[in-house]
Design a protein around this motif. Structure first.
Motif, short mmCIF file in Angstrom:
data_model
loop_
_atom_site.label_atom_id
_atom_site.label_comp_id
_atom_site.label_asym_id
_atom_site.label_seq_id
_atom_site.Cartn_x
_atom_site.Cartn_y
_atom_site.Cartn_z
N THR A 169 102.12 23.02 -3.46
CA THR A 169 102.23 24.24 -4.26
C THR A 169 102.62 23.90 -5.69
OG1 THR A 169 102.94 26.53 -4.15
CG2 THR A 169 104.66 24.87 -3.94
N SER A 170 103.29 22.75 -5.87
CA SER A 170 103.70 22.37 -7.22
C SER A 170 102.64 21.51 -7.91
CB SER A 170 105.02 21.60 -7.18
OG SER A 170 104.78 20.31 -6.65
N TYR A 171 101.42 21.47 -7.39
CA TYR A 171 100.36 20.66 -7.98
C TYR A 171 100.90 19.25 -8.26
CZ TYR A 171 99.37 25.39 -10.03
OH TYR A 171 99.22 26.71 -10.28
N ALA A 172 101.62 18.67 -7.31
CA ALA A 172 102.23 17.36 -7.52
C ALA A 172 103.11 17.37 -8.77
CB ALA A 172 101.17 16.26 -7.63
N VAL A 222 105.58 31.44 -10.68
CA VAL A 222 106.66 32.09 -9.94
C VAL A 222 106.20 32.41 -8.52
CG1 VAL A 222 107.99 34.22 -9.81
CG2 VAL A 222 107.85 32.98 -11.97
N LEU A 223 105.02 32.99 -8.42
CA LEU A 223 104.46 33.35 -7.12
C LEU A 223 104.26 32.13 -6.25
CD1 LEU A 223 103.21 35.74 -5.59
CD2 LEU A 223 101.13 35.38 -6.88
N GLY A 224 103.91 31.02 -6.87
CA GLY A 224 103.65 29.81 -6.12
C GLY A 224 104.88 28.95 -5.90
N THR A 225 106.06 29.46 -6.24
CA THR A 225 107.28 28.72 -5.93
C THR A 225 107.59 28.93 -4.46
OG1 THR A 225 108.07 29.06 -8.17
CG2 THR A 225 109.71 28.47 -6.52
N GLU A 226 107.79 27.83 -3.73
CA GLU A 226 107.80 27.92 -2.27
C GLU A 226 108.66 29.08 -1.76
OE1 GLU A 226 110.03 25.23 -0.01
OE2 GLU A 226 109.03 25.79 1.84
N GLN A 227 109.94 29.11 -2.14
CA GLN A 227 110.82 30.13 -1.56
C GLN A 227 110.60 31.51 -2.17
OE1 GLN A 227 111.82 27.12 -2.75
NE2 GLN A 227 113.12 26.11 -1.25
N LEU A 246 113.11 32.32 -18.47
CA LEU A 246 113.88 33.51 -18.13
C LEU A 246 113.32 34.18 -16.88
CD1 LEU A 246 116.23 34.94 -19.55
CD2 LEU A 246 114.56 36.55 -20.47
N TYR A 247 112.01 34.42 -16.89
CA TYR A 247 111.39 35.14 -15.78
C TYR A 247 111.48 34.33 -14.49
CZ TYR A 247 108.06 37.94 -13.20
OH TYR A 247 107.47 38.74 -12.26
N TYR A 248 111.37 33.01 -14.64
CA TYR A 248 111.45 32.13 -13.48
C TYR A 248 112.81 32.28 -12.79
CZ TYR A 248 111.38 27.67 -10.90
OH TYR A 248 111.43 26.70 -9.92
N PHE A 249 113.86 32.23 -13.59
CA PHE A 249 115.18 32.29 -12.95
C PHE A 249 115.55 33.70 -12.50
CE2 PHE A 249 115.66 28.09 -14.97
CZ PHE A 249 115.99 27.39 -13.82
N MET A 297 112.98 23.83 -5.98
CA MET A 297 112.55 24.09 -4.60
C MET A 297 113.26 23.17 -3.62
SD MET A 297 108.49 24.99 -4.91
CE MET A 297 107.92 23.51 -5.70
N VAL A 298 113.40 21.90 -4.04
CA VAL A 298 114.10 20.94 -3.19
C VAL A 298 115.57 21.36 -3.06
CG1 VAL A 298 114.75 18.53 -2.90
CG2 VAL A 298 112.53 19.12 -3.89
N TYR A 299 116.16 21.68 -4.21
CA TYR A 299 117.57 22.08 -4.22
C TYR A 299 117.81 23.29 -3.31
CZ TYR A 299 121.50 24.86 -5.89
OH TYR A 299 122.62 25.65 -5.94
N TRP A 300 116.87 24.24 -3.33
CA TRP A 300 117.08 25.46 -2.55
C TRP A 300 117.08 25.16 -1.04
CZ3 TRP A 300 118.80 29.48 -5.19
CH2 TRP A 300 118.93 30.70 -4.52
N HIS A 301 116.34 24.12 -0.66
CA HIS A 301 116.38 23.72 0.76
C HIS A 301 117.75 23.17 1.13
CE1 HIS A 301 112.42 24.25 2.54
NE2 HIS A 301 111.93 24.09 1.32
N ILE A 302 118.42 22.58 0.14
CA ILE A 302 119.72 21.97 0.42
C ILE A 302 120.82 23.02 0.33
CG2 ILE A 302 121.39 20.25 -0.40
CD1 ILE A 302 118.86 18.77 -1.59
N ASP A 303 120.75 23.82 -0.74
CA ASP A 303 121.89 24.71 -1.01
C ASP A 303 121.52 26.19 -1.03
OD1 ASP A 303 124.59 24.64 -1.27
OD2 ASP A 303 124.56 24.76 -3.47
#
Lengths: 57, 578, 184
Positions: free
Chosen positions: B308-311, B377-382, B562-565, C38-44
């Protein structure tokens, strides 16, 4: 690259073309990379994981 | 002056007829020109059909209007995705590929007959799938997730279309080989052609993925295969579905470079940097197909994060580079055109009344600010947990594919009409406002869908009031307001779209013929002080002073961060899950 | 210009201006930061997708969900007649998706952690918990086990957000969340 050294021995040919420029000037090498990388990292890696989902007990 | 300076060139033993473009001096293969026209016309026809379906979708999702009954809504939504996301875009891209190879390299097109076969396959396939959808038994959405089944000719049409597109891409590669062997250009290919190569490479992966999954699905639909794994289907299908949109990104960035070269005389700030950015696309952009598999069972976090992070976001790096070098090249060129006062004179006095430039710049800004940021943002895993399958997703991709790609393609049409169709754009005043009308409409669509999606509204949903459901749920009133505003802006965008179609069709049939005497004027208003040939040096040679671009890029970067966080904050507030 | 070949034969050795280099550096670092988040969120972080999934026959999953529902049903939902299952805190919870319903309804306690088992009996469905806004894809033949901790009380909708045919928009389920030790 429009010219090869033997047919167009002009001044530009005296200079060696940097490797990265050669890579970027070779569409078929790029095609190879652009197909193989996602096939391995996205499709194959993903399919392998999906075949390994365990059966429910 | 259709063939005023036509000549018959016999190169490599194969005869091809050329004319010389009076504006650029390029030699244009007449066979290539016909194919460019045919593909562009087919593209515009499908844009008209698919765009009108889109308007019906938006009017149905406007709760106060709720236009269509549910079965028609799902049918029309399927057709909308198919016609604009696939047919309009790919036909136009084939035209761009032929333009970037045969025309820009002054070369004959490889195997025009095969190119016509490709065109025919794409037309037959596109029509077949459209018929399948309109017959009503294939309302499976563009994604056609198994085990939901469409009629066999739905899949067959897609396969024929994909094969046709693949043949078209091969003709493009063949043309590159001919151009190199016949030495129609010196050194490396132009940057725009390199961008087109990038698009074509991604297209090969796209079409191959499509074939791998659609052929078994077709066999399954006629009963030869009993079962298709649902997650595997999604994985490979998105290799096509998402990568096809990456083809768009590469193609429209190439189109940006072409438009700024022609309208303001911009040169790449650095060939090395811009080509490396495209190279990053070739290597990593396709991995983002994983954006659609972030909340599926069965895939590891490692696979999800890497892909998802395009490497390590290396393909995003490519986009961020273009996001600076494109406005930077405009600024450098405009400063050389004489607009060197203050920080923003170059931008203020850009040819905003030239629809090609205006459309290109709006495309750049909206693709970056709306489409790019929301995509990451949409493609950020969580973060995908709070956005997956909400209407935020179509909000995002209308910013990329419509505001980005479609608007860029519309913009370059205003140059292709005089250069390739050799007609002067009719109604220049209306053409001047068209990109703004369409751009404002699409910006509204994107923003309000993203807003509603943040509030949880589902995509592909006929009735968010749940009026005929046993169990119901009440979305907040703001969500309804957003969906209503989405409908209003869809009307604005449709007006812009209809205007585009009227202007292009009208120009092709009734536009004044273009010849050497009026070709430059036919390209639309140019920067006043620009003197032809004044820009000889690269932007990086000499006046490499681009304060305006730095400010624009900084504003963009701050918005991004800003939008990311902010979205991580939203995520941190939902129920813990693991 | 970008529509012509590069003017210099060797363009790879061009000097890159400092401003451009700075931007490339900043953009690259930003990519590293986003990757690390993303890695950090898996940890914390507390919101991550579960990796626990099993292949399961839809019939078996239906049977397990029925057994679960039979065992823990505490009442019928007032207006709809759906069974409402209230499993013990910390336990296994089942919810199935089928054309076009989520079954059964659940009653969970705030602050308790549950192992939610999700699967579909037919097509793909989308588990969209509203207004909390948690969205998961539900597949037939695969059971996804998600550990979930409600943090607020109330009545929550489970909207289907994956298109699943003509009745898609009628497919809504419900999860009630009550204070620990209380019931609705």
């Amino acid at each position: 690259m429009a010219k090869s050294a033997k047919s167009a021995p002009d001044a530009a040919q005296a200079v060696r073309i940097p490797v990265m420029q050669k890579v970027l000037d070779n569409p078929f090498l790029l095609l190879f990379l652009g197909v193989v990388i996602p096939t391995v990292l996205y499709i194959m890696w993903g399919l392998i994981e999906l075949t390994q989902i365990p059966l429910a007990k | 002056m259709s063939v005023a300076t036509a000549e018959t060139g016999i190169i490599g033993g194969i005869a091809a007829k050329f004319r010389t473009c009076p504006a650029t001096g390029l030699k244009i293969d007449l066979a290539a020109e016909k194919l460019i026209k045919a593909n562009a016309v087919a593209a515009v026809v499908f844009l008209l059909i698919g765009g009108l379906f889109g308007l019906l979708v938006a009017l149905t999702r406007w709760p106060a209007v709720h236009l269509l009954p549910s079965d028609w809504f799902y049918l029309v939504l399927t057709a909308h995705g198919l016609d604009v996301l696939l047919l309009w875009i790919l036909f136009f891209e084939i035209a761009v590929l032929y333009f970037a190879s045969a025309v820009l390299l002054s070369c004959r097109l490889a195997t025009p007959r095969l190119a016509w076969l490709a065109f025919l396959l794409m037309i037959v396939g596109g029509l077949m799938t459209n018929v399948a959808v309109l017959q009503g038994e294939s309302s499976v959405m563009f994604t056609s997730y198994v085990p939901m089944k469409a009629e066999p000719h739905f899949y067959l049409g897609l396969i024929l279309f994909a094969v046709g597109a693949l043949v078209g891409v091969m003709v493009f590669f063949g043309t590159l080989v001919i151009a190199r062997d016949e030495r129609t250009y010196e050194g490396s290919v132009p940057l725009v052609t390199f961008g087109a190569i990038t698009a074509a490479i991604i297209a090969v992966f796209t079409i191959a993925s499509g074939a791998i999954i659609l052929i078994p699905t077709f066999l399954w639909s006629v009963g030869y295969i009993s079962h298709i794994d649902t997650v595997m289907y999604k994985l490979i299908w998105w290799g096509m579905g998402h990568s096809s949109q990456q083809v768009n990104v590469a193609a429209h960035v190439a189109v940006w470079y072409a438009i700024i070269a022609i309208t303001v005389g911009a040169k790449p700030l650095s060939e090395k940097v811009s080509r490396t950015a495209f190279f990053l696309y070739i290597l990593f952009l396709q991995l983002a197909s994983a954006h659609h598999l972030l909340v599926e069972p069965g895939l590891s976090a490692e696979w999800r994060i890497f892909n998802t992070s395009y490497a390590l976001y290396l393909a995003v790096l490519g986009s961020l580079i273009h996001g600076m070098t494109v406005p930077g090249a405009i600024e450098a060129a405009q400063r050389k055109n004489g607009f060197n006062n203050g920080i923003f004179e170059w931008l203020r006095k850009a040819p905003w009344n030239n629809p090609a430039f205006a459309g290109m710049f709006l495309s750049l800004v909206m693709f970056g600010f709306l489409g790019g940021i929301s995509g990451v943002v949409l493609g950020t895993e969580q973060i995908n947990l709070i956005l997956h399958n909400t209407i935020y997703v179509p909000g995002h991709f209308h910013a990329t594919v419509v505001a980005g790609t479609t608007l860029a393609f519309m913009a370059i049409t205003y140059l292709l009409l005089p250069l390739i169709f050799q007609r002067q754009v009719i109604w220049p005043k209306l053409a001047m406002i068209q990109p703004y009308l369409f751009g404002i409409g699409v910006a509204g669509i994107s923003l309000f869908m993203m807003g509603a999606g943040t509030l949880g509204v589902s995509r592909r949903h006929w009735d968010i009031t749940f009026s005929d459901a046993t169990v119901t749920f009440d979305y907040p009133a703001t969500a309804f307001l957003m969906m209503g505003l989405n409908g209003i802006f869809a009307i604005v965008a449709s007006l812009g779209g209809i205007l585009y179609i009227l202007i292009t069709v009208g120009t092709v049939f009734f536009g004044k013929k273009v010849d050497a005497s009026n070709v430059v004027a036919s390209l639309g208003p140019m920067p006043e002080k620009q003197v032809s040939g004044a820009v000889h040096e690269y932007g990086s040679a000499g006046t490499w002073h681009l304060p305006g671009t730095y400010i624009l890029v900084s504003v963009f970067f701050l918005s991004f961060v800003l939008y990311y966080f902010v979205n991580w904050k939203y995520l941190s507030e939902v129920w813990p899950l693991s | 210009m970008a529509i012509h070949p590069p003017e210099q034969t060797i363009w790879w050795n061009e000097r890159i201006e400092r401003g451009e280099l700075v931007w490339i550096g900043v953009a690259f670092l930003w990519g590293v930061i986003m990757f690390s988040m993303m890695v950090y969120w898996h940890i914390d972080g507390k919101q991550n997708l579960s990796n626990e999934a099993y292949r399961i026959d839809p019939g078996v999953f239906e049977q397990r969900t029925e057994e679960f529902t039979k065992k823990f049903t505490v009442r019928e939902d007032k207006n709809t007649g759906y069974p409402v299952a209230k499993p013990p805190a910390g336990g296994d919870v089942y919810m199935l998706a089928r054309l076009w319903e989520w079954w059964p309804m659940l009653e969970l306690e705030k602050g308790q952690t549950y192992r939610l088992h999700l699967s579909s009996l037919d097509w793909q469905h989308g588990f969209s918990l509203q207004p909390t806004n948690i969205n998961l894809q539900v597949h037939p033949g695969i059971m996804h086990v998600v550990t979930l901790t409600p943090t607020e009380t109330g009545s929550f909708g489970v909207v289907c957000n994956e298109f699943c045919g003509l009745g898609h928009h009628q497919m809504v389920g419900r999860i009630y969340v009550v204070e620990a030790g209380k019931s609705q």
